[in-house]
Motif scaffolding. Structure first.
Motif, PDB file in Angstrom:
ATOM      1  N   PHE A 164       0.831  -1.203   0.000  1.00 51.46           N
ATOM      2  CA  PHE A 164       0.000   0.000   0.000  1.00 51.46           C
ATOM      3  C   PHE A 164       0.865   1.253   0.000  1.00 51.46           C
ATOM      4  N   LYS A 165       0.253   2.340  -0.411  1.00 54.72           N
ATOM      5  CA  LYS A 165       0.810   3.674  -0.237  1.00 54.72           C
ATOM      6  C   LYS A 165      -0.280   4.526   0.397  1.00 54.72           C
ATOM      7  N   TYR A 166       0.044   5.745   0.739  1.00 56.53           N
ATOM      8  CA  TYR A 166      -0.966   6.637   1.299  1.00 56.53           C
ATOM      9  C   TYR A 166      -1.487   7.583   0.222  1.00 56.53           C
ATOM     10  N   TYR A 167      -2.807   7.728   0.208  1.00 55.49           N
ATOM     11  CA  TYR A 167      -3.450   8.663  -0.719  1.00 55.49           C
ATOM     12  C   TYR A 167      -4.579   9.360   0.027  1.00 55.49           C
ATOM     13  N   ASN A 168      -4.521  10.683   0.060  1.00 51.63           N
ATOM     14  CA  ASN A 168      -5.512  11.470   0.805  1.00 51.63           C
ATOM     15  C   ASN A 168      -5.629  11.010   2.257  1.00 51.63           C
ATOM     16  N   GLY A 169      -4.496  10.649   2.832  1.00 59.54           N
ATOM     17  CA  GLY A 169      -4.458  10.301   4.246  1.00 59.54           C
ATOM     18  C   GLY A 169      -4.853   8.881   4.585  1.00 59.54           C
ATOM     19  N   SER A 170      -5.202   8.073   3.584  1.00 60.26           N
ATOM     20  CA  SER A 170      -5.626   6.698   3.841  1.00 60.26           C
ATOM     21  C   SER A 170      -4.757   5.713   3.060  1.00 60.26           C
ATOM     22  N   GLU A 171      -4.724   4.476   3.535  1.00 61.06           N
ATOM     23  CA  GLU A 171      -3.972   3.444   2.833  1.00 61.06           C
ATOM     24  C   GLU A 171      -4.640   3.125   1.500  1.00 61.06           C
TER      25      GLU A 171
ATOM     26  N   GLY B  50       3.630  12.065  10.679  1.00 62.75           N
ATOM     27  CA  GLY B  50       2.686  13.136  10.982  1.00 62.75           C
ATOM     28  C   GLY B  50       3.262  14.526  10.793  1.00 62.75           C
ATOM     29  N   LEU B  51       4.461  14.599  10.253  1.00 57.36           N
ATOM     30  CA  LEU B  51       5.147  15.886  10.100  1.00 57.36           C
ATOM     31  C   LEU B  51       4.938  16.517   8.729  1.00 57.36           C
ATOM     32  N   PHE B  52       4.288  15.770   7.818  1.00 55.20           N
ATOM     33  CA  PHE B  52       4.168  16.240   6.441  1.00 55.20           C
ATOM     34  C   PHE B  52       2.726  16.089   5.958  1.00 55.20           C
ATOM     35  N   GLU B  53       2.360  16.949   5.022  1.00 55.83           N
ATOM     36  CA  GLU B  53       0.998  16.907   4.494  1.00 55.83           C
ATOM     37  C   GLU B  53       0.747  15.654   3.672  1.00 55.83           C
ATOM     38  N   SER B  54       1.748  15.254   2.904  1.00 58.44           N
ATOM     39  CA  SER B  54       1.570  14.111   2.017  1.00 58.44           C
ATOM     40  C   SER B  54       2.926  13.527   1.662  1.00 58.44           C
ATOM     41  N   SER B  55       2.909  12.280   1.216  1.00 59.37           N
ATOM     42  CA  SER B  55       4.134  11.632   0.757  1.00 59.37           C
ATOM     43  C   SER B  55       3.743  10.521  -0.209  1.00 59.37           C
TER      44      SER B  55
ATOM     45  N   GLU C 245       6.020  24.682  -4.479  1.00 58.59           N
ATOM     46  CA  GLU C 245       7.178  24.818  -3.601  1.00 58.59           C
ATOM     47  C   GLU C 245       7.093  24.001  -2.315  1.00 58.59           C
ATOM     48  N   LYS C 246       5.912  23.490  -1.997  1.00 61.52           N
ATOM     49  CA  LYS C 246       5.796  22.634  -0.816  1.00 61.52           C
ATOM     50  C   LYS C 246       6.253  21.199  -1.098  1.00 61.52           C
ATOM     51  N   TRP C 247       6.418  20.867  -2.364  1.00 63.16           N
ATOM     52  CA  TRP C 247       6.759  19.494  -2.744  1.00 63.16           C
ATOM     53  C   TRP C 247       8.264  19.345  -2.968  1.00 63.16           C
ATOM     54  N   PHE C 248       8.810  18.260  -2.409  1.00 66.68           N
ATOM     55  CA  PHE C 248      10.233  17.963  -2.545  1.00 66.68           C
ATOM     56  C   PHE C 248      10.403  16.533  -3.055  1.00 66.68           C
ATOM     57  N   THR C 249      11.364  16.366  -3.945  1.00 73.48           N
ATOM     58  CA  THR C 249      11.716  15.032  -4.437  1.00 73.48           C
ATOM     59  C   THR C 249      12.852  14.487  -3.588  1.00 73.48           C
ATOM     60  N   LEU C 250      12.659  13.272  -3.069  1.00 73.94           N
ATOM     61  CA  LEU C 250      13.675  12.605  -2.259  1.00 73.94           C
ATOM     62  C   LEU C 250      14.059  11.286  -2.921  1.00 73.94           C
ATOM     63  N   ARG C 251      15.192  10.764  -2.507  1.00 74.24           N
ATOM     64  CA  ARG C 251      15.666   9.486  -3.049  1.00 74.24           C
ATOM     65  C   ARG C 251      16.000   8.531  -1.908  1.00 74.24           C
TER      66      ARG C 251
ATOM     67  N   VAL D 230       5.691  19.306   2.342  1.00 76.00           N
ATOM     68  CA  VAL D 230       5.930  19.832   3.689  1.00 76.00           C
ATOM     69  C   VAL D 230       4.781  20.740   4.121  1.00 76.00           C
ATOM     70  N   MET D 231       4.703  20.981   5.413  1.00 78.87           N
ATOM     71  CA  MET D 231       3.672  21.878   5.948  1.00 78.87           C
ATOM     72  C   MET D 231       3.962  23.334   5.574  1.00 78.87           C
ATOM     73  N   ASP D 232       5.253  23.686   5.636  1.00 75.98           N
ATOM     74  CA  ASP D 232       5.664  25.073   5.404  1.00 75.98           C
ATOM     75  C   ASP D 232       6.996  25.052   4.662  1.00 75.98           C
ATOM     76  N   GLU D 233       6.989  25.531   3.433  1.00 76.12           N
ATOM     77  CA  GLU D 233       8.207  25.472   2.618  1.00 76.12           C
ATOM     78  C   GLU D 233       9.316  26.386   3.123  1.00 76.12           C
ATOM     79  N   THR D 234       8.992  27.277   4.063  1.00 77.25           N
ATOM     80  CA  THR D 234      10.028  28.162   4.616  1.00 77.25           C
ATOM     81  C   THR D 234      10.700  27.563   5.852  1.00 77.25           C
ATOM     82  N   ASP D 235      10.187  26.438   6.329  1.00 77.67           N
ATOM     83  CA  ASP D 235      10.768  25.769   7.500  1.00 77.67           C
ATOM     84  C   ASP D 235      10.965  24.293   7.167  1.00 77.67           C
ATOM     85  N   LEU D 236      12.191  23.928   6.853  1.00 77.22           N
ATOM     86  CA  LEU D 236      12.492  22.556   6.436  1.00 77.22           C
ATOM     87  C   LEU D 236      13.165  21.748   7.547  1.00 77.22           C
ATOM     88  N   THR D 237      13.000  22.199   8.780  1.00 75.15           N
ATOM     89  CA  THR D 237      13.648  21.528   9.908  1.00 75.15           C
ATOM     90  C   THR D 237      13.235  20.065  10.005  1.00 75.15           C
TER      91      THR D 237
END
Length: 225
Positions: free
Chosen positions: A34-41, A210-215, A184-190, A156-163
């Motif tokens: 599974f993956k997450y979509y709109n907060g659900s599996e 729980g730290l991010f809006e979506s993944s 700008e809220k979306w980041f590509t990771l590897r 991310v929740m806030d693109e100005t705070d990437l902590t």
């Protein structure tokens, strides 16, 4: 006679010890369905027992990759595979057919062993699919499997705070590739084979913090026949 009775008493314990040892040596299934979509599996589908997705860095030539694959006894050496390369992607990807249908535990063991090889960047599970069309509904083969690349996308929740993003990247040993130029809220990771899990597991993990809006993982489709 005493020795005989002692043996009868000890046999169940000896047998249990052997069972426990065998169970500990068996590799457990590591497939995530599974993956997450709109907060659900969101169910991805059933594991394919016949194919895996192998990836090598683009610095390796096709000949080097083919020579390496020819040494792998778990794969069908008569299978006519394709080496896929995309201009902007770090790896060449090759869907490979196993020499017989395998269980999830067997595939997990194969993946673990092959990823130890320096030429291999990652090996991913493949997923059964009834759909063998591309994004514009053109047929691309007689049979396809789905899989996923090494990339995943985090909002991310806030693109100005990437902590939080930087902290979870460090905790999981994943890599930041880029920020989306237009969203700008979306980041590509590897995820690499040295991360805490493959890209699908990492996409799920980032959301579960729980730290991010979506993944989202980067789900891909490959013709295999």
């Amino acid at each position: 006679m005493k020795k005989y009775f002692l043996l009868l008493i000890l046999m169940p314990f000896l047998f249990a010890s052997c069972v426990d040892e065998n169970e500990s040596l068996q590799t457990s299934c590591n497939y995530t369905d599974f993956k997450y979509y709109n907060g659900s599996e969101d169910y991805l589908g059933e594991l394919s027992g016949n194919y895996v997705l192998l990836a090598c860095d683009t610095t390796y030539t096709d000949d080097e990759i083919q020579n390496f694959i020819s040494t792998l006894s778990d794969f069908d050496q008569d299978y006519n595979y394709t080496i896929y390369a995309q201009p902007s992607y770090k790896y060449k990807e090759i869907p490979l057919k196993l020499n017989s249908s395998k269980s999830c535990e067997e595939i997990t063991t194969i993946i673990s062993a092959i990823q130890e090889r320096s030429l291999v960047s990652y090996v991913h599970y493949t997923i059964q699919s009834d759909n063998c069309q591309n994004l514009i509904w053109e047929p691309i083969g007689n049979r396809c499997v789905n899989s996923y690349s090494s990339l995943f996308y985090v909002k991310v929740m806030d693109e100005t705070d990437l902590t939080a993003l930087k902290r979870v990247i460090a905790e999981t040993n994943t890599e930041l590739v880029k920020q989306n130029e237009f969203m700008e809220k979306w980041f590509t990771l590897r995820a690499t084979k040295h991360s805490k899990g493959d890209a699908l597991k990492m996409a799920n993990h980032f959301f579960e913090t729980g730290l991010f809006e979506s993944s989202e993982p980067d789900i891909t489709k490959y013709p295999v026949e």
